[in-house]
Motif scaffolding. Structure first.
Motif, PDB file in Angstrom:
ATOM      1  N   GLN A 140       0.839  -1.070   0.029  1.00 52.90           N
ATOM      2  CA  GLN A 140       0.024   0.053   0.148  1.00 52.90           C
ATOM      3  C   GLN A 140       0.793   1.314   0.135  1.00 52.90           C
ATOM      4  OE1 GLN A 140      -2.757   0.354   3.379  1.00 52.90           O
ATOM      5  NE2 GLN A 140      -3.219   2.272   3.007  1.00 52.90           N
ATOM      6  N   SER A 141       0.645   2.002  -0.833  1.00 56.97           N
ATOM      7  CA  SER A 141       1.489   3.332  -1.012  1.00 56.97           C
ATOM      8  C   SER A 141       0.797   4.301  -0.993  1.00 56.97           C
ATOM      9  CB  SER A 141       2.542   3.272  -2.361  1.00 56.97           C
ATOM     10  OG  SER A 141       1.904   3.282  -3.313  1.00 56.97           O
ATOM     11  N   THR A 142       1.212   5.688  -0.641  1.00 62.87           N
ATOM     12  CA  THR A 142       0.644   6.991  -0.643  1.00 62.87           C
ATOM     13  C   THR A 142       1.628   7.944  -0.643  1.00 62.87           C
ATOM     14  OG1 THR A 142      -1.185   6.107   1.168  1.00 62.87           O
ATOM     15  CG2 THR A 142      -0.608   8.660   0.710  1.00 62.87           C
ATOM     16  N   SER A 143       1.350   8.657  -1.946  1.00 67.18           N
ATOM     17  CA  SER A 143       2.185   9.935  -2.055  1.00 67.18           C
ATOM     18  C   SER A 143       1.405  11.109  -1.599  1.00 67.18           C
ATOM     19  CB  SER A 143       2.399  10.051  -3.862  1.00 67.18           C
ATOM     20  OG  SER A 143       2.969   9.079  -4.228  1.00 67.18           O
ATOM     21  N   ILE A 144       2.303  12.019  -1.151  1.00 68.72           N
ATOM     22  CA  ILE A 144       1.968  13.368  -0.526  1.00 68.72           C
ATOM     23  C   ILE A 144       2.434  14.323  -1.404  1.00 68.72           C
ATOM     24  CG2 ILE A 144       2.011  14.892   1.242  1.00 68.72           C
ATOM     25  CD1 ILE A 144       2.725  12.311   3.247  1.00 68.72           C
ATOM     26  N   PHE A 145       1.296  15.157  -2.049  1.00 71.73           N
ATOM     27  CA  PHE A 145       1.806  16.314  -3.184  1.00 71.73           C
ATOM     28  C   PHE A 145       1.533  17.433  -2.172  1.00 71.73           C
ATOM     29  CE2 PHE A 145       0.501  12.875  -6.083  1.00 71.73           C
ATOM     30  CZ  PHE A 145       1.903  12.767  -6.437  1.00 71.73           C
ATOM     31  N   ASN A 146       2.673  18.286  -2.035  1.00 72.59           N
ATOM     32  CA  ASN A 146       2.528  19.491  -1.249  1.00 72.59           C
ATOM     33  C   ASN A 146       2.800  20.987  -2.315  1.00 72.59           C
ATOM     34  OD1 ASN A 146       5.487  18.321  -0.844  1.00 72.59           O
ATOM     35  ND2 ASN A 146       5.787  20.548  -0.653  1.00 72.59           N
ATOM     36  N   GLY A 147       2.982  20.802  -3.525  1.00 71.29           N
ATOM     37  CA  GLY A 147       3.251  21.864  -4.356  1.00 71.29           C
ATOM     38  C   GLY A 147       4.804  22.428  -4.017  1.00 71.29           C
ATOM     39  N   ARG A 201      -4.300   6.648  -2.258  1.00 75.49           N
ATOM     40  CA  ARG A 201      -3.008   6.600  -3.035  1.00 75.49           C
ATOM     41  C   ARG A 201      -2.404   7.876  -2.980  1.00 75.49           C
ATOM     42  NH1 ARG A 201       1.402   6.872  -4.522  1.00 75.49           N
ATOM     43  NH2 ARG A 201       2.422   5.846  -6.196  1.00 75.49           N
ATOM     44  N   ASN A 202      -3.205   9.061  -3.482  1.00 74.57           N
ATOM     45  CA  ASN A 202      -2.682  10.402  -3.392  1.00 74.57           C
ATOM     46  C   ASN A 202      -3.469  11.316  -2.450  1.00 74.57           C
ATOM     47  OD1 ASN A 202      -0.975   9.245  -5.454  1.00 74.57           O
ATOM     48  ND2 ASN A 202      -2.638  10.092  -6.920  1.00 74.57           N
ATOM     49  N   LEU A 203      -2.624  12.081  -1.681  1.00 72.65           N
ATOM     50  CA  LEU A 203      -3.117  13.196  -0.751  1.00 72.65           C
ATOM     51  C   LEU A 203      -2.390  14.502  -1.459  1.00 72.65           C
ATOM     52  CD1 LEU A 203      -3.079  11.188   2.440  1.00 72.65           C
ATOM     53  CD2 LEU A 203      -4.980  12.106   1.453  1.00 72.65           C
ATOM     54  N   ASN A 204      -3.310  15.501  -1.493  1.00 69.38           N
ATOM     55  CA  ASN A 204      -2.924  16.789  -1.847  1.00 69.38           C
ATOM     56  C   ASN A 204      -3.062  17.901  -0.797  1.00 69.38           C
ATOM     57  OD1 ASN A 204      -2.598  15.674  -4.409  1.00 69.38           O
ATOM     58  ND2 ASN A 204      -3.922  16.862  -5.447  1.00 69.38           N
ATOM     59  N   ILE A 205      -1.976  18.561  -0.352  1.00 75.82           N
ATOM     60  CA  ILE A 205      -2.093  19.473   0.689  1.00 75.82           C
ATOM     61  C   ILE A 205      -1.630  20.584   0.177  1.00 75.82           C
ATOM     62  CG2 ILE A 205      -2.246  17.760   2.362  1.00 75.82           C
ATOM     63  CD1 ILE A 205       1.056  18.478   2.732  1.00 75.82           C
ATOM     64  N   ALA A 206      -1.828  21.890   0.836  1.00 77.10           N
ATOM     65  CA  ALA A 206      -0.983  23.188   0.507  1.00 77.10           C
ATOM     66  C   ALA A 206      -1.463  24.210   1.788  1.00 77.10           C
ATOM     67  CB  ALA A 206      -1.639  23.994  -0.510  1.00 77.10           C
ATOM     68  N   SER A 207      -0.400  24.754   2.405  1.00 74.55           N
ATOM     69  CA  SER A 207      -0.593  25.679   3.321  1.00 74.55           C
ATOM     70  C   SER A 207      -1.251  27.013   2.961  1.00 74.55           C
ATOM     71  CB  SER A 207       0.912  26.348   3.970  1.00 74.55           C
ATOM     72  OG  SER A 207       1.494  25.003   4.615  1.00 74.55           O
ATOM     73  N   PHE A 208      -1.220  27.293   1.580  1.00 76.06           N
ATOM     74  CA  PHE A 208      -1.640  28.374   0.907  1.00 76.06           C
ATOM     75  C   PHE A 208      -1.537  28.225  -0.363  1.00 76.06           C
ATOM     76  CE2 PHE A 208       2.142  30.069   3.111  1.00 76.06           C
ATOM     77  CZ  PHE A 208       2.777  30.286   1.953  1.00 76.06           C
ATOM     78  N   SER A 209      -2.360  28.876  -1.273  1.00 73.46           N
ATOM     79  CA  SER A 209      -2.411  28.566  -2.684  1.00 73.46           C
ATOM     80  C   SER A 209      -2.715  30.149  -3.367  1.00 73.46           C
ATOM     81  CB  SER A 209      -3.402  27.672  -3.019  1.00 73.46           C
ATOM     82  OG  SER A 209      -3.277  26.396  -2.422  1.00 73.46           O
TER      83      SER A 209
END
Length: 296
Positions: A140-147, A201-209
């Motif tokens: 099981q894999s999870t990528s964390i995309f933070n910009g 599988r994927n999680l997208n985060i951002a402190s601000f955009s």
């Protein structure tokens, strides 16, 4: 209840060390695999914080497998080119599977490259290549995309040049939101994900955009001067300029952050952004604001 054991590769780095700290704060047992040649100061800091240090040769598959024994999640927070992102991560993944580790978090801390075609960003292409291998494996894999990491905003980027009072954008994207996350926020979130057995599988985060227009407004607010929005032309033309610069300097292919690679990161900021955020998955996290970063 037994403590969860989490293994981190890249724990002596800026992101990896903070992930280790947050995991330890949450009661996890942290195993940090480090090169035998790693700086003793960084290893000492990890030991002092409570991590277990395993020095090894990163090419040693058996040593990697032994380090993974009894681990519930492996986090890769490494940085580098093909020998790191593809070769080493593949060995680490193989070792995790051989040791029956159930979960793996790859070093995908970046813009969501799954939305991008190949050829626009060399460093993202390496991650795309590893992703193909990862997705074929029984884990099981999870990528964390933070910009982008928010500390970049303190370096007078062309995107937000405080010194010259300029904000750069491409195409018609003055209203295009660009995802930034602080290292602290990324590390806290990653620690939560590592301890959460049921992540997608994927999680997208951002402190601000913020958009380029937002940069202009916050620049005026904090520096009491008008910021000029500069149109850098089309993204297609920008991509052509980058390719020409890359071809002109073949030796720079061995550099992680060659000047053309830095331009590719800027190009990627205007090419894709997160379509939705998963910030609310963990309700107790407090996210940094753009104002807090700019104040620094």
């Amino acid at each position: 209840m037994m403590k969860k054991k989490i293994l981190i590769a890249g724990a002596t780095g800026m992101l990896g060390s903070k992930i280790a700290d947050y995991l330890l704060q949450q009661g996890a047992e942290v195993i940090a695999i480090v090169r035998e040649s790693s700086k003793t100061e960084k290893i000492s800091q990890l030991k002092y914080s409570g991590a277990t240090i395993i020095p090894l040769q990163m090419e040693d598959r058996l040593a990697l497998q032994r380090a993974c024994e009894g681990v519930s999640c492996v986090i890769s927070a490494v940085a580098g080119l093909g020998e790191t992102i593809i070769d080493f991560q593949s060995r680490l993944l193989d070792a995790a599977i051989a040791a029956k580790v159930p979960r793996f978090i790859p070093s995908d801390f970046s813009t969501d490259f799954t939305q991008m075609d190949k050829g626009f960003n060399r460093n993202f292409d390496l991650r795309k290549e590893f992703k193909v291998y990862l997705d074929q494996q029984p884990i099981q894999s999870t990528s964390i995309f933070n910009g982008a990491f928010a500390y970049l905003l303190n370096y007078n980027l062309p995107l937000f040049n405080v010194k010259e009072g300029r904000v750069l954008f491409y195409g018609e994207k003055q209203d295009f939101s660009i995802d930034f996350t602080t290292v602290e926020d990324t590390a806290q979130y990653t620690a939560k994900v590592a301890l959460d057995d049921k992540t997608p599988r994927n999680l997208n985060i951002a402190s601000f955009s913020p958009s380029p227009k937002d940069f202009g407004a916050i620049g005026k607010q904090f520096f009491d001067k008008d910021f000029e929005l500069i149109n850098g032309g089309s993204l297609e033309d920008f991509a052509t300029v980058i390719q020409e610069k890359r071809k002109a300097n073949p030796k720079s292919e061995q550099e992680l952050y060659a000047d053309w690679q830095q331009m590719q990161y800027l190009h990627s900021m205007f090419l894709v952004h997160h379509l939705e955020l998963n910030n609310n998955r963990y309700q107790d996290l407090q996210w940094a604001s753009m104002a807090q970063v700019i104040k620094k």
